[in-house]
Design a protein around this motif. Structure first.
Motif, PDB file in Angstrom:
ATOM      1  N   ILE A 244      23.586 -14.444 -36.818  1.00 28.69           N
ATOM      2  CA  ILE A 244      24.737 -14.270 -36.038  1.00 28.69           C
ATOM      3  C   ILE A 244      24.210 -14.107 -33.778  1.00 28.69           C
ATOM      4  CG2 ILE A 244      26.171 -14.214 -37.313  1.00 28.69           C
ATOM      5  CD1 ILE A 244      26.986 -12.077 -35.747  1.00 28.69           C
ATOM      6  N   VAL A 245      24.752 -15.479 -33.609  1.00 29.37           N
ATOM      7  CA  VAL A 245      24.480 -14.845 -32.613  1.00 29.37           C
ATOM      8  C   VAL A 245      25.852 -14.239 -31.688  1.00 29.37           C
ATOM      9  CG1 VAL A 245      22.789 -16.750 -32.237  1.00 29.37           C
ATOM     10  CG2 VAL A 245      24.882 -16.952 -31.420  1.00 29.37           C
ATOM     11  N   PRO A 246      25.227 -13.973 -30.069  1.00 26.50           N
ATOM     12  CA  PRO A 246      27.135 -13.125 -29.656  1.00 26.50           C
ATOM     13  C   PRO A 246      27.889 -13.997 -29.370  1.00 26.50           C
ATOM     14  CG  PRO A 246      24.817 -12.185 -29.048  1.00 26.50           C
ATOM     15  CD  PRO A 246      24.132 -13.410 -29.979  1.00 26.50           C
ATOM     16  N   THR A 247      27.222 -15.468 -29.458  1.00 28.58           N
ATOM     17  CA  THR A 247      28.738 -16.289 -29.433  1.00 28.58           C
ATOM     18  C   THR A 247      29.283 -17.095 -30.106  1.00 28.58           C
ATOM     19  OG1 THR A 247      27.225 -18.696 -29.613  1.00 28.58           O
ATOM     20  CG2 THR A 247      27.578 -16.905 -27.021  1.00 28.58           C
ATOM     21  N   ASP A 248      28.929 -16.553 -30.970  1.00 30.54           N
ATOM     22  CA  ASP A 248      29.508 -17.427 -32.686  1.00 30.54           C
ATOM     23  C   ASP A 248      30.978 -16.479 -33.088  1.00 30.54           C
ATOM     24  OD1 ASP A 248      27.789 -19.194 -33.462  1.00 30.54           O
ATOM     25  OD2 ASP A 248      26.034 -17.023 -34.809  1.00 30.54           O
ATOM     26  N   ASN A 249      31.562 -17.551 -33.632  1.00 34.14           N
ATOM     27  CA  ASN A 249      33.261 -17.006 -33.657  1.00 34.14           C
ATOM     28  C   ASN A 249      33.338 -16.057 -34.889  1.00 34.14           C
ATOM     29  OD1 ASN A 249      35.716 -16.891 -34.380  1.00 34.14           O
ATOM     30  ND2 ASN A 249      36.752 -18.583 -32.999  1.00 34.14           N
ATOM     31  N   ILE A 250      33.812 -15.068 -35.017  1.00 34.61           N
ATOM     32  CA  ILE A 250      33.336 -13.384 -35.861  1.00 34.61           C
ATOM     33  C   ILE A 250      35.310 -13.795 -36.889  1.00 34.61           C
ATOM     34  CG2 ILE A 250      32.509 -11.632 -37.429  1.00 34.61           C
ATOM     35  CD1 ILE A 250      30.391 -11.979 -34.594  1.00 34.61           C
ATOM     36  N   CYS A 251      35.239 -13.697 -38.021  1.00 32.16           N
ATOM     37  CA  CYS A 251      36.786 -13.193 -38.474  1.00 32.16           C
ATOM     38  C   CYS A 251      36.237 -12.353 -40.037  1.00 32.16           C
ATOM     39  CB  CYS A 251      37.156 -14.552 -38.765  1.00 32.16           C
ATOM     40  SG  CYS A 251      38.553 -15.124 -37.451  1.00 32.16           S
ATOM     41  N   VAL A 252      37.423 -11.050 -39.713  1.00 33.05           N
ATOM     42  CA  VAL A 252      37.136 -10.902 -41.325  1.00 33.05           C
ATOM     43  C   VAL A 252      38.742 -10.716 -41.580  1.00 33.05           C
ATOM     44  CG1 VAL A 252      35.596  -8.961 -41.354  1.00 33.05           C
ATOM     45  CG2 VAL A 252      37.926  -8.299 -39.640  1.00 33.05           C
ATOM     46  N   GLY A 253      38.322 -11.722 -43.011  1.00 34.65           N
ATOM     47  CA  GLY A 253      39.523 -12.965 -43.167  1.00 34.65           C
ATOM     48  C   GLY A 253      39.772 -13.867 -42.258  1.00 34.65           C
ATOM     49  N   LYS A 254      41.100 -14.619 -42.190  1.00 34.43           N
ATOM     50  CA  LYS A 254      40.903 -15.777 -41.820  1.00 34.43           C
ATOM     51  C   LYS A 254      41.212 -16.246 -40.618  1.00 34.43           C
ATOM     52  CE  LYS A 254      39.909 -19.234 -44.521  1.00 34.43           C
ATOM     53  NZ  LYS A 254      39.595 -21.018 -44.071  1.00 34.43           N
ATOM     54  N   ASP A 255      42.049 -14.826 -39.993  1.00 30.24           N
ATOM     55  CA  ASP A 255      42.504 -15.018 -38.182  1.00 30.24           C
ATOM     56  C   ASP A 255      42.256 -13.979 -38.234  1.00 30.24           C
ATOM     57  OD1 ASP A 255      43.696 -16.810 -39.300  1.00 30.24           O
ATOM     58  OD2 ASP A 255      45.392 -15.565 -40.708  1.00 30.24           O
ATOM     59  N   CYS A 256      41.404 -12.754 -38.517  1.00 26.69           N
ATOM     60  CA  CYS A 256      41.855 -11.238 -37.565  1.00 26.69           C
ATOM     61  C   CYS A 256      39.604 -11.579 -37.292  1.00 26.69           C
ATOM     62  CB  CYS A 256      41.149 -10.323 -38.351  1.00 26.69           C
ATOM     63  SG  CYS A 256      40.837  -9.014 -38.010  1.00 26.69           S
ATOM     64  N   ARG A 257      40.399 -11.898 -35.651  1.00 25.17           N
ATOM     65  CA  ARG A 257      38.946 -11.908 -34.906  1.00 25.17           C
ATOM     66  C   ARG A 257      38.139 -11.273 -34.721  1.00 25.17           C
ATOM     67  NH1 ARG A 257      37.275 -14.219 -30.249  1.00 25.17           N
ATOM     68  NH2 ARG A 257      35.618 -15.586 -29.831  1.00 25.17           N
ATOM     69  N   ILE A 258      37.125 -11.147 -34.469  1.00 24.08           N
ATOM     70  CA  ILE A 258      36.199 -10.284 -33.823  1.00 24.08           C
ATOM     71  C   ILE A 258      35.607  -9.999 -32.492  1.00 24.08           C
ATOM     72  CG2 ILE A 258      34.199  -7.945 -34.191  1.00 24.08           C
ATOM     73  CD1 ILE A 258      34.933  -8.171 -37.438  1.00 24.08           C
ATOM     74  N   ASP A 259      35.502  -9.791 -31.212  1.00 22.73           N
ATOM     75  CA  ASP A 259      34.703  -9.671 -30.070  1.00 22.73           C
ATOM     76  C   ASP A 259      33.367  -8.986 -30.385  1.00 22.73           C
ATOM     77  OD1 ASP A 259      33.336  -9.070 -27.632  1.00 22.73           O
ATOM     78  OD2 ASP A 259      34.745 -10.262 -27.160  1.00 22.73           O
ATOM     79  N   PHE A 260      32.205  -9.903 -30.562  1.00 24.32           N
ATOM     80  CA  PHE A 260      30.989  -9.112 -30.368  1.00 24.32           C
ATOM     81  C   PHE A 260      30.400  -8.653 -29.389  1.00 24.32           C
ATOM     82  CE2 PHE A 260      25.961  -9.031 -30.217  1.00 24.32           C
ATOM     83  CZ  PHE A 260      25.558  -9.251 -31.622  1.00 24.32           C
ATOM     84  N   LYS A 261      30.660  -8.802 -28.343  1.00 24.35           N
ATOM     85  CA  LYS A 261      30.903  -7.379 -27.614  1.00 24.35           C
ATOM     86  C   LYS A 261      31.311  -5.713 -27.668  1.00 24.35           C
ATOM     87  CE  LYS A 261      29.368 -10.240 -23.491  1.00 24.35           C
ATOM     88  NZ  LYS A 261      30.212 -10.430 -21.626  1.00 24.35           N
ATOM     89  N   GLU A 262      32.429  -6.231 -28.253  1.00 26.08           N
ATOM     90  CA  GLU A 262      33.390  -5.224 -28.167  1.00 26.08           C
ATOM     91  C   GLU A 262      32.752  -4.054 -29.997  1.00 26.08           C
ATOM     92  OE1 GLU A 262      35.360  -3.461 -27.207  1.00 26.08           O
ATOM     93  OE2 GLU A 262      35.761  -4.831 -25.704  1.00 26.08           O
ATOM     94  N   LEU A 263      32.162  -5.429 -30.984  1.00 28.22           N
ATOM     95  CA  LEU A 263      31.458  -4.417 -31.915  1.00 28.22           C
ATOM     96  C   LEU A 263      29.661  -3.776 -31.132  1.00 28.22           C
ATOM     97  CD1 LEU A 263      30.679  -7.221 -34.553  1.00 28.22           C
ATOM     98  CD2 LEU A 263      31.665  -5.231 -34.703  1.00 28.22           C
ATOM     99  N   LEU A 264      29.396  -3.670 -30.575  1.00 23.19           N
ATOM    100  CA  LEU A 264      28.298  -3.200 -29.855  1.00 23.19           C
ATOM    101  C   LEU A 264      28.679  -1.826 -29.611  1.00 23.19           C
ATOM    102  CD1 LEU A 264      26.026  -5.754 -28.805  1.00 23.19           C
ATOM    103  CD2 LEU A 264      26.006  -4.921 -30.835  1.00 23.19           C
ATOM    104  N   LYS A 265      29.616  -2.122 -28.576  1.00 25.62           N
ATOM    105  CA  LYS A 265      30.704  -0.412 -27.881  1.00 25.62           C
ATOM    106  C   LYS A 265      31.227   0.218 -28.943  1.00 25.62           C
ATOM    107  CE  LYS A 265      30.649  -3.136 -24.359  1.00 25.62           C
ATOM    108  NZ  LYS A 265      30.490  -3.672 -24.423  1.00 25.62           N
ATOM    109  N   SER A 266      31.251   0.003 -30.580  1.00 25.93           N
ATOM    110  CA  SER A 266      31.196   0.873 -31.236  1.00 25.93           C
ATOM    111  C   SER A 266      29.961   1.680 -31.247  1.00 25.93           C
ATOM    112  CB  SER A 266      32.029  -0.088 -32.458  1.00 25.93           C
ATOM    113  OG  SER A 266      30.496  -0.174 -32.813  1.00 25.93           O
ATOM    114  N   LYS A 267      29.314   0.989 -31.425  1.00 23.43           N
ATOM    115  CA  LYS A 267      27.757   2.232 -31.334  1.00 23.43           C
ATOM    116  C   LYS A 267      27.227   2.451 -29.384  1.00 23.43           C
ATOM    117  CE  LYS A 267      26.248   2.662 -35.295  1.00 23.43           C
ATOM    118  NZ  LYS A 267      25.970   3.788 -36.427  1.00 23.43           N
ATOM    119  N   ASN A 268      28.379   2.730 -28.847  1.00 22.36           N
ATOM    120  CA  ASN A 268      27.707   2.877 -27.725  1.00 22.36           C
ATOM    121  C   ASN A 268      26.729   2.030 -26.830  1.00 22.36           C
ATOM    122  OD1 ASN A 268      28.291   4.181 -25.693  1.00 22.36           O
ATOM    123  ND2 ASN A 268      27.672   6.187 -26.088  1.00 22.36           N
ATOM    124  N   ASP A 269      26.515   1.016 -27.470  1.00 23.67           N
ATOM    125  CA  ASP A 269      25.337  -0.178 -27.438  1.00 23.67           C
ATOM    126  C   ASP A 269      26.407  -0.907 -25.535  1.00 23.67           C
ATOM    127  OD1 ASP A 269      23.837  -2.606 -26.358  1.00 23.67           O
ATOM    128  OD2 ASP A 269      23.027  -2.650 -28.792  1.00 23.67           O
TER     129      ASP A 269
END
Length: 218
Positions: free
Chosen positions: A59-84
């Motif tokens: 994937i790339v940062p601009t992709d629309n990511i969902c876990v389950g049909k409706d629970c969208r995840i922000d790519f940048k927020e994912l990286l923040k979980s690792k202090n990136d």
């Protein structure tokens, strides 16, 4: 290599409290070549990229990511979980480069204007001298005018030059004040000083112990 686990269980890096999300739902991995790989971990409701269910996909940062049909995840927020904060830190290179260029421009431009203003009165003297020589020879009025210019021109030149020079400190101060606002750690907001961006990049993370934001991709 960076690995970010996603799910509702507390041992995940990115925790989502949502009925659609499994305990260990998905995993995001930064591969050696810099690409991101998203994998579903056998979740109940699936993992989706741009509306399409996937098992494993780059994937790339601009992709629309969902876990389950409706629970969208922000790519940048994912990286923040690792202090990136590498993406935000990379943007600071332009801030530093613009600051150094503008600082040089202000100093050189004002130096030129100062010398120009100092020289103008003397150039005027030369013009008046030519006029007197060609049209006003023998005239006492022209003689008086010429004497006044000889006396006043240096004073005017010094005044104009000093007035222009006085603008430099304020312009530089305004530039520095804005630099102090913009050139900060993207996480904790600490001003990074006049340290060149490349030097900061080599440090790899924020020096503030309570922050330690990661500035480079590993």
């Amino acid at each position: 290599m960076m690995v970010i686990t996603i799910g509702k269980n507390p041992d995940n890096d990115y925790i989502i409290e949502d009925p659609q999300v499994s305990r260990h739902h998905a995993r995001l991995t930064r591969e050696a070549d810099g690409f991101w790989l998203l994998e579903d971990l056998g979740s109940l409701n699936g993992t989706f990229v741009n509306g399409i269910q996937i098992i494993k996909k780059r994937i790339v940062p601009t992709d629309n990511i969902c876990v389950g049909k409706d629970c969208r995840i922000d790519f940048k927020e994912l990286l923040k979980s690792k202090n990136d904060y590498s993406e935000e830190f990379n943007a600071l290179k332009k801030v530093y480069d613009n600051y150094t260029k503008e600082k040089v421009r202000i100093q050189s431009a004002n130096q030129f204007k100062t010398r120009l203003f100092q020289a103008l009165p003397f150039a005027l003297l030369g013009i008046v001298g030519m006029v007197i020589n060609s049209a006003g020879k023998g005239s006492s009025v022209w003689y008086v005018v010429c004497m006044l210019l000889i006396i006043c021109a240096p004073v005017v030149g010094v005044y104009l030059g000093a007035h222009q020079s006085a603008k430099i400190p304020q312009q530089l101060q305004d530039l520095t004040n804005q630099f102090k606002i913009d050139y900060v750690c993207p996480k904790c907001g600490t001003f990074l000083g006049d340290i060149p961006w490349e030097s900061l990049k080599n440090k790899k993370h924020c020096p503030i112990s309570s922050c330690q934001a990661r500035w480079t991709e590993e």
